[in-house]
Write an enzyme that holds these catalytic residues in place. Structure first.
Site, PDB file in Angstrom:
ATOM      1  N   ASP A 182      -0.238   4.374   0.940  1.00  0.00           N
ATOM      2  CA  ASP A 182      -0.556   5.319   2.017  1.00  0.00           C
ATOM      3  C   ASP A 182       0.054   4.890   3.343  1.00  0.00           C
ATOM      4  O   ASP A 182       0.468   3.735   3.523  1.00  0.00           O
ATOM      5  CB  ASP A 182      -2.081   5.458   2.166  1.00  0.00           C
ATOM      6  CG  ASP A 182      -2.783   4.133   2.447  1.00  0.00           C
ATOM      7  OD1 ASP A 182      -2.327   3.086   1.935  1.00  0.00           O
ATOM      8  OD2 ASP A 182      -3.782   4.122   3.186  1.00  0.00           O
ATOM      9  N   HIS A 229       3.369   2.460  12.795  1.00  0.00           N
ATOM     10  CA  HIS A 229       2.445   3.432  13.392  1.00  0.00           C
ATOM     11  C   HIS A 229       3.054   4.125  14.616  1.00  0.00           C
ATOM     12  O   HIS A 229       2.367   4.859  15.301  1.00  0.00           O
ATOM     13  CB  HIS A 229       1.096   2.799  13.771  1.00  0.00           C
ATOM     14  CG  HIS A 229       0.345   2.220  12.616  1.00  0.00           C
ATOM     15  ND1 HIS A 229      -1.015   1.988  12.637  1.00  0.00           N
ATOM     16  CD2 HIS A 229       0.748   1.839  11.375  1.00  0.00           C
ATOM     17  CE1 HIS A 229      -1.400   1.468  11.477  1.00  0.00           C
ATOM     18  NE2 HIS A 229      -0.341   1.365  10.700  1.00  0.00           N
ATOM     19  N   ASP A 248       6.150   0.301   7.286  1.00  0.00           N
ATOM     20  CA  ASP A 248       4.742   0.031   6.983  1.00  0.00           C
ATOM     21  C   ASP A 248       4.247   0.993   5.923  1.00  0.00           C
ATOM     22  O   ASP A 248       3.724   2.043   6.257  1.00  0.00           O
ATOM     23  CB  ASP A 248       3.920   0.148   8.270  1.00  0.00           C
ATOM     24  CG  ASP A 248       2.443  -0.123   8.041  1.00  0.00           C
ATOM     25  OD1 ASP A 248       2.095  -0.721   7.008  1.00  0.00           O
ATOM     26  OD2 ASP A 248       1.633   0.283   8.897  1.00  0.00           O
ATOM     27  N   GLU A 259       2.047  -7.397   2.852  1.00  0.00           N
ATOM     28  CA  GLU A 259       2.901  -6.964   3.962  1.00  0.00           C
ATOM     29  C   GLU A 259       2.807  -7.886   5.179  1.00  0.00           C
ATOM     30  O   GLU A 259       1.776  -8.504   5.431  1.00  0.00           O
ATOM     31  CB  GLU A 259       2.525  -5.553   4.391  1.00  0.00           C
ATOM     32  CG  GLU A 259       1.107  -5.484   4.949  1.00  0.00           C
ATOM     33  CD  GLU A 259       0.704  -4.078   5.358  1.00  0.00           C
ATOM     34  OE1 GLU A 259       1.491  -3.407   6.042  1.00  0.00           O
ATOM     35  OE2 GLU A 259      -0.404  -3.667   5.008  1.00  0.00           O
ATOM     36  N   GLU A 303      -5.160   1.622   2.193  1.00  0.00           N
ATOM     37  CA  GLU A 303      -5.113   0.479   3.117  1.00  0.00           C
ATOM     38  C   GLU A 303      -5.326   0.920   4.556  1.00  0.00           C
ATOM     39  O   GLU A 303      -6.039   0.267   5.317  1.00  0.00           O
ATOM     40  CB  GLU A 303      -3.753  -0.244   2.997  1.00  0.00           C
ATOM     41  CG  GLU A 303      -3.716  -1.601   3.681  1.00  0.00           C
ATOM     42  CD  GLU A 303      -3.354  -1.580   5.164  1.00  0.00           C
ATOM     43  OE1 GLU A 303      -3.611  -2.583   5.852  1.00  0.00           O
ATOM     44  OE2 GLU A 303      -2.840  -0.557   5.651  1.00  0.00           O
ATOM     45  N   GLU A 304      -4.680   2.031   4.916  1.00  0.00           N
ATOM     46  CA  GLU A 304      -4.726   2.461   6.320  1.00  0.00           C
ATOM     47  C   GLU A 304      -6.106   2.967   6.738  1.00  0.00           C
ATOM     48  O   GLU A 304      -6.356   3.172   7.920  1.00  0.00           O
ATOM     49  CB  GLU A 304      -3.660   3.538   6.594  1.00  0.00           C
ATOM     50  CG  GLU A 304      -2.217   3.056   6.423  1.00  0.00           C
ATOM     51  CD  GLU A 304      -1.769   2.061   7.502  1.00  0.00           C
ATOM     52  OE1 GLU A 304      -2.570   1.727   8.381  1.00  0.00           O
ATOM     53  OE2 GLU A 304      -0.612   1.628   7.440  1.00  0.00           O
ATOM     54  N   HIS A 315       0.837  -1.207   0.000  1.00  0.00           N
ATOM     55  CA  HIS A 315       0.000   0.000   0.000  1.00  0.00           C
ATOM     56  C   HIS A 315       0.867   1.251   0.000  1.00  0.00           C
ATOM     57  O   HIS A 315       1.942   1.268   0.594  1.00  0.00           O
ATOM     58  CB  HIS A 315      -1.006  -0.003   1.147  1.00  0.00           C
ATOM     59  CG  HIS A 315      -0.430  -0.074   2.534  1.00  0.00           C
ATOM     60  ND1 HIS A 315      -0.038   1.046   3.234  1.00  0.00           N
ATOM     61  CD2 HIS A 315      -0.182  -1.124   3.353  1.00  0.00           C
ATOM     62  CE1 HIS A 315       0.409   0.689   4.429  1.00  0.00           C
ATOM     63  NE2 HIS A 315       0.350  -0.626   4.528  1.00  0.00           N
TER      64      HIS A 315
END
Ligand SMILES: [Zn+2]
Length: 439
Positions: free
Chosen positions: A103, A406, A134, A196, A168-169, A101
């Site tokens: 984003d 994150h 990530d 991932e 995705e997020e 992803h």
């Protein structure tokens, strides 16, 4: 004569130049690969306003420089999805898809050692940036592995596709969810997907064969309001507290299995209260001598694919929020829980799955070690392709690396990034060479 015996600043210059060369044990190609990673990290693809256009422009131009076919799709306005392809020599075989992803989650710059979009590489080789783990590393590692394979005149038997997806997020609804059910996806005839995973603090790579499914549960209790001094049955707050108590006992029964070492965190149902809304507001806070007529509590619930969702739905209906106690509830199931054939969303990570065997052997051949396959405690886009009945593994080759997704100061070491490229070279070449008599 030693260099150190010369003291003038002018004479020190060659020494300084020499030391800066010696400091890097990387080849020019590797330095270039690290720089391309930094460039991609510097594109601000964090929410709430991810710059998809710049990211897609950068990745497209890299892909074209490698000689890959590029196609930009848009399933939702302003949210581009980039699809890269390297056609295989046998188009009758199913293809492999590598997903990442574009984003990432936001970052709070004041809490970082280095600005989160500067991609600063410190003296220890740590590259600090939001998305370093990530999962912007994956897009560049896939591309660089393909670049190296092209340079080595590798010819894939199966077509290799890379999907670089938005959203995705924020749940994947406008990205992987729409892509996996699209005509364009069907046309790829995908047989196996890599998506991932997560960093591993040990020297073993982690691999994930399923995700937990996220549910949001909001329970609302109603009842007659009453004076704060009265004791009576079936008040909204009393009913809501009953619900919280029952859920807390269930939570404990799950958590106990984790504490006892019987199950991993991702193998139990987690349920955590995330908000409580109750009380009658007053100018100074809340009215204190009145029991309210409404109260609400919200829970974050995560289900592993090993549990029967119907049993949990029944439990909510009968025990957590029974109508008989004046409770109603709203259950928001985010994403699929079974595949199109009604099977749980889990990819066999054993010899029964030939893709697994090829993947596992390729990781070992690259010099890597694999930890016991796990269920991911959170959620990825892989669930959307598993829903289509396609096997998918979550894998981010980051060993000896703290798990920082994150978090503040997310980083990836240059050496770990480069090793990942080598691992993907092995994995991609093995998967795309997988024999013709297989699925
Ligand atoms: Zn991610």
């Amino acid at each position: 004569m030693s260099l150190f015996s010369v003291s003038s600043a002018f004479s020190l210059l060659p020494f300084l130049l020499l030391s800066s060369v010696l400091a890097s044990s990387f080849t020019q190609l590797e330095e270039d690969q690290i720089q391309r990673f930094q460039k991609y990290l510097q594109i601000r693809t964090a929410h709430p306003n991810p710059d998809y256009a710049s990211a897609v422009a950068f990745l497209s131009s890299e892909a074209q420089s490698i000689g890959l076919q590029t196609l930009t799709l848009e399933f939702a306005r302003g949210k581009s999805l980039l699809l890269l392809s390297w056609p295989g020599s046998d188009p009758s075989l199913s293809s492999i898809l590598l997903n990442s992803h574009i984003d990432s989650v936001p970052a709070e710059p004041s809490k970082w050692l280095h600005p989160p979009f500067a991609a600063v590489r410190d003296a220890a080789g740590r590259i600090f940036a939001r998305g370093a783990q990530d999962d912007k590393c994956l897009a560049v590692q896939y591309l660089e592995a393909l670049r190296n394979l092209k340079a080595a005149s590798f010819v894939p038997r199966r077509s290799i596709h890379v999907s670089l997806v938005p959203d995705e997020e924020t749940g994947g609804a406008d990205g992987a969810a729409k892509f996996a059910t699209s005509q364009e996806f069907r046309a790829l005839n995908v047989g196996f997907v890599l998506d991932e995973g997560q960093a591993s603090p040990t020297d073993e790579f982690r691999v994930f064969y399923a995700d937990r499914s996220p549910w949001s549960l909001i329970v609302k209790a109603v009842g007659e309001p009453g004076h704060g001094s009265r004791m009576y049955d079936n008040g909204a707050m009393e009913n809501l507290m009953d619900c919280v108590e029952v859920v807390a006992r269930f939570r404990e029964s799950q958590f106990d299995q984790v504490k006892a070492g019987i199950k991993a965190v991702s193998e139990v149902i987690s349920v955590n209260p995330v908000f409580v809304k109750a009380g009658t507001p007053s100018p100074t806070g809340f009215v204190m001598n009145m029991q309210p007529s409404e109260a609400e509590v919200g829970f974050d619930v995560r289900l592993p694919p090993t549990v029967d969702p119907d049993l949990l739905r029944k439990r909510i209906d009968e025990e957590w929020a029974p109508a008989i106690r004046n409770m109603t509830y709203q259950l928001i199931e985010k994403g699929p829980i079974k595949d199109i054939a009604g099977r749980p969303l889990a990819t066999p990570a054993n010899e029964s799955n030939p893709w697994w065997s090829v993947f596992q052997q390729a990781v070992i051949a690259s010099g890597g070690k694999l930890a016991r396959p796990e269920i991911l405690a959170s959620t990825t886009d892989a669930r959307f392709v598993r829903q289509m009945g396609i096997p998918a593994l979550g894998f981010s080759p980051m060993a000896n690396t703290p798990i920082l997704l994150h978090e503040h100061n997310e980083f990836l070491k240059d050496t770990v990034f480069l090793r990942g490229i080598k691992v993907y070279e092995h994995v991609i070449s093995a998967l795309s060479s997988f024999p013709a008599n297989s699925p």
